[in-house]
Each structure stands twice: as structure tokens, then as C-alpha cells.
Design an enzyme around this catalytic site. Structure first.
Site, PDB file in Angstrom:
ATOM      1  N   GLU A   1       0.831  -1.205   0.000  1.00 20.71           N
ATOM      2  CA  GLU A   1       0.000   0.000   0.000  1.00 20.71           C
ATOM      3  C   GLU A   1       0.862   1.251   0.000  1.00 20.71           C
ATOM      4  OE1 GLU A   1       0.729   1.520   2.970  1.00 20.71           O
ATOM      5  OE2 GLU A   1       1.682  -0.332   3.614  1.00 20.71           O
TER       6      GLU A   1
ATOM      7  N   GLU B   1       4.479  -0.616   1.700  1.00 22.08           N
ATOM      8  CA  GLU B   1       4.753  -0.960   0.298  1.00 22.08           C
ATOM      9  C   GLU B   1       4.746  -2.464   0.045  1.00 22.08           C
ATOM     10  OE1 GLU B   1       8.517   0.600  -0.966  1.00 22.08           O
ATOM     11  OE2 GLU B   1       8.081   2.648  -0.332  1.00 22.08           O
TER      12      GLU B   1
END
Length: 351
Positions: A174, A317
């Protein structure tokens, strides 16, 4: 009335393959249980893949990005422009997850669900543009019904792409300035715990900033009157585009029979929402690490999850999950390639 797709049946684990893998573990040239958590991991992967000797050759990583209106409340150390800038970094190959994906020879898919710059157009990014970020959930619901439905579907579509490519493991990452605030708000509702206990520094807030963040969350939860037994309403009111897409991806992976490796705090919140929506997805969720955000431990306990690593990570991430992949591959190699006592002509224990 037709039930929503996210409640459709998940694939069952292959109990026969798990029993075969468990029996093999007992025959390998080592004391039983001496490889600890790696032994159980190999057995679980056998059940997920339906084979005695699982492998993790094809890894699919998808990064979901979206901005958050609650940033207006001063809850982030970084400006929202960073979300779009990081999208460029992802596809340019300079982000941590980009480096890790190359090292793992994994595919990397980047999905922009809605940044503040709706004109952003980057080659290699899927721009879905559900809105210029979510609304400020301290003042109104974060998403409309159309938006959260579309975000769930975007996650499902990413899982379907991974399944079509033959992925044996899916990692969702994300990116979204302000998303630790959204995640802490969701966790506060679902765990019925105070925002103060779950809020952390995110991108680097000091103690004063963390207290302010928790106060913003508490005001928002009072405004919306959310309940732990209504995870979809909580997601709509205080969630984010990227968190919602992660929920959809996790559910669809379980329905398609693709194992998921869950990253850190934000991804674990999405995992908890997914499990609350469809508990049968839980066996398909593996957990990479316990991160530095203070709320992560409580989430892992609620999910009855034992993570593989504890490195003090808080980057997001999908980076923590990617870091755990070599360990998982080694667990599979040990399980599949070690000799048995009979093959190595080594005496087993006598009692």
C-alpha cells in the site's frame, strides 16, 4: 437475493497433502520439530498448493495507492503529493519494493485508485481514479458506496490477474499518505480498543503528533457511531481506497486458491476486515512480520497469527512481506530436498 461476491466460498485446504507433508517432516534427517516454525509453514503451504512438496517460484506483488482526506487534520509528517511521487518511484524502479521485486524475480503491479492529482498519468500504473482521495472521515464518511464497491472490485481484479499468471503467492502493498490513521481508526473499531493504544508515528510523527492523530480518530469514531460487528460500514466510513482494495484482493485470492503473504500494520488491518467479512479466507493468509507500529501486535493476536519476522519495519509498500519470501522459499527447499533417514542411511531415534 444474491449474496455479494466477497461472501462466496473460499477454496478448501488439501488435507491429504498436508498429512503427506507432515509425515515427510517426521522422516527428514533432523530431530522432529527442530526447524520450528518453518516446518509448520511447509505443511501449511502443502495444503494451500495441494501438493506434498510446495514451491514459491511465482510471486505476484501488487501495490495499491490512494490519498486520504483526513490529512487535512494535520495527521501526517509528509504532504499528500508524496503519494503520486512514490507511484513514479515504484514504476521507475527506485522504491524499496521495486528493488525487492527484482531480487525475487516477482511481478510488480501498481494500481492508483485515486490520488489528489487526478490528472496523473504514468506509464506502467493502472490509474482507476475513484476520486481525488477519500473524503475527510473526521467530517464525513470516507467513501461512497460506489467507491468502496469499486475499490473492493479493483482488489479482486488484481488477485484474478495473479491467479491467471500462475502465481503461487500474492503480496499486497500500500501507499497513501495518511493511511496509518485510517488503519488505526479501523483497528480501533474492529478490536474495540482506544485509538490512543493503536496510533503510532506512521511517517514519523513525534509524541505530540501521535496524540493529535489519536484525538482526530476518536472524534471521527464518535461522529460515525461504528460497531465492530459491521466491518463494511467501518471500512466505508474511515477506511481508504487502498485498504479496501487489499481486502478485496485477500478475499479473491482465497476464493481462487492463491496463498497470501500479509505485510505490516495497514495490510493486517485489511486482513482483519477480510476475515470478518468471510472467515473462511483466514487459512489462506500468512503473515510476514510484526512491524513497529504499536497497534500491529494487537491485530496479529486478533488474527491468531504468528509472523515470520520481527525487524522493526514500518515502511509499508509490501516490503516486509517481500523480505520474508526468501525465508519461505528456504522452508520449501528444506522440506522438499532434505534426505529422509532411510535415504541417507541415518539411524532414526530408537524411541
Amino acid at each position: 437475493m444474491t449474496q455479494p461476491w466477497w461472501r462466496d466460498a473460499c477454496q478448501p485446504l488439501d488435507s491429504a497433502a498436508m498429512e503427506q507433508a507432515r509425515a515427510r517432516q517426521q522422516q527428514l534427517t533432523k530431530p522432529a520439530g527442530s526447524l520450528g516454525q518453518l516446518e509448520g509453514l511447509a505443511v501449511q503451504l502443502a495444503g494451500l498448493q495441494g501438493c506434498e512438496r510446495p514451491t514459491l517460484e511465482r510471486v505476484a506483488i501488487t501495490i495499491f495507492a490512494g490519498d486520504h482526506g483526513v490529512v487535512e487534520e494535520g495527521i501526517s509528517a509528509y504532504p499528500q503529493a508524496v503519494t503520486g511521487q512514490m507511484l513514479r518511484n515504484f514504476v521507475g524502479g527506485g522504491a524499496a519494493i521495486s528493488v525487492l521485486a527484482r531480487q525475487l524475480q516477482a511481478t510488480l503491479d501498481v494500481v492508483d485508485l485515486g490520488t489528489i492529482d487526478l490528472e496523473l498519468a504514468l506509464p506502467g500504473v493502472r490509474h482507476l481514479r475513484l476520486g481525488a482521495g477519500t473524503a475527510n472521515f473526521a467530517r464525513q464518511p470516507a467513501m461512497t458506496e460506489a467507491q468502496w464497491q469499486a475499490a473492493l472490485a479493483a482488489g479482486r481484479d488484481s488477485a484474478l490477474r495473479a491467479a491467471e499468471q500462475g502465481a503461487t503467492l500474492f503480496i499486497g502493498g500500500e501507499m497513501g499518505i495518511g493511511n496509518t490513521t485510517a488503519a488505526a481508526a479501523l483497528a480501533s473499531v474492529l478490536l474495540e480498543c482506544s485509538a490512543q493504544a493503536l496510533s503510532g508515528p506512521g511517517t514519523g510523527l513525534d509524541a505530540v503528533g501521535v496524540r493529535h492523530k489519536a484525538q482526530v480518530i476518536e472524534r471521527a469514531l464518535a461522529l460515525h457511531g461504528l460497531r465492530a460487528d459491521d466491518p463494511l460500514q467501518a471500512l466505508a466510513c474511515v477506511g481508504g481506497f487502498e485498504i479496501t482494495a487489499l481486502v478485496g484482493a485477500y478475499l479473491a485470492c482465497a476464493q481462487q486458491g492463491v496463498a497470501v503473504l500479509v505485510d505490516g500494520f495497514i495490510c493486517s488491518v485489511a486482513a482483519l476486515v477480510a476475515v470478518r467479512l468471510n472467515p473462511d479466507c483466514r487459512p489462506w493468509l500468512l503473515f510476514a512480520h510484526q512491524g513497529a507500529e504499536p497497534g500491529h501486535r494487537a491485530l496479529l493476536e486478533a488474527l491468531q497469527a504468528t509472523p515470520l519476522l520481527a525487524l522493526g519495519l514500518r515502511l509499508g509498500e509490501g516490503s516486509g512481506a517481500a523480505l520474508a519470501v526468501p525465508l519461505m522459499r528456504l522452508a520449501c527447499a528444506l522440506h522438499g530436498q532434505m534426505a529422509t533417514f532411510a535415504e541417507a542411511a541415518v539411524a532414526d531415534r530408537s524411541v
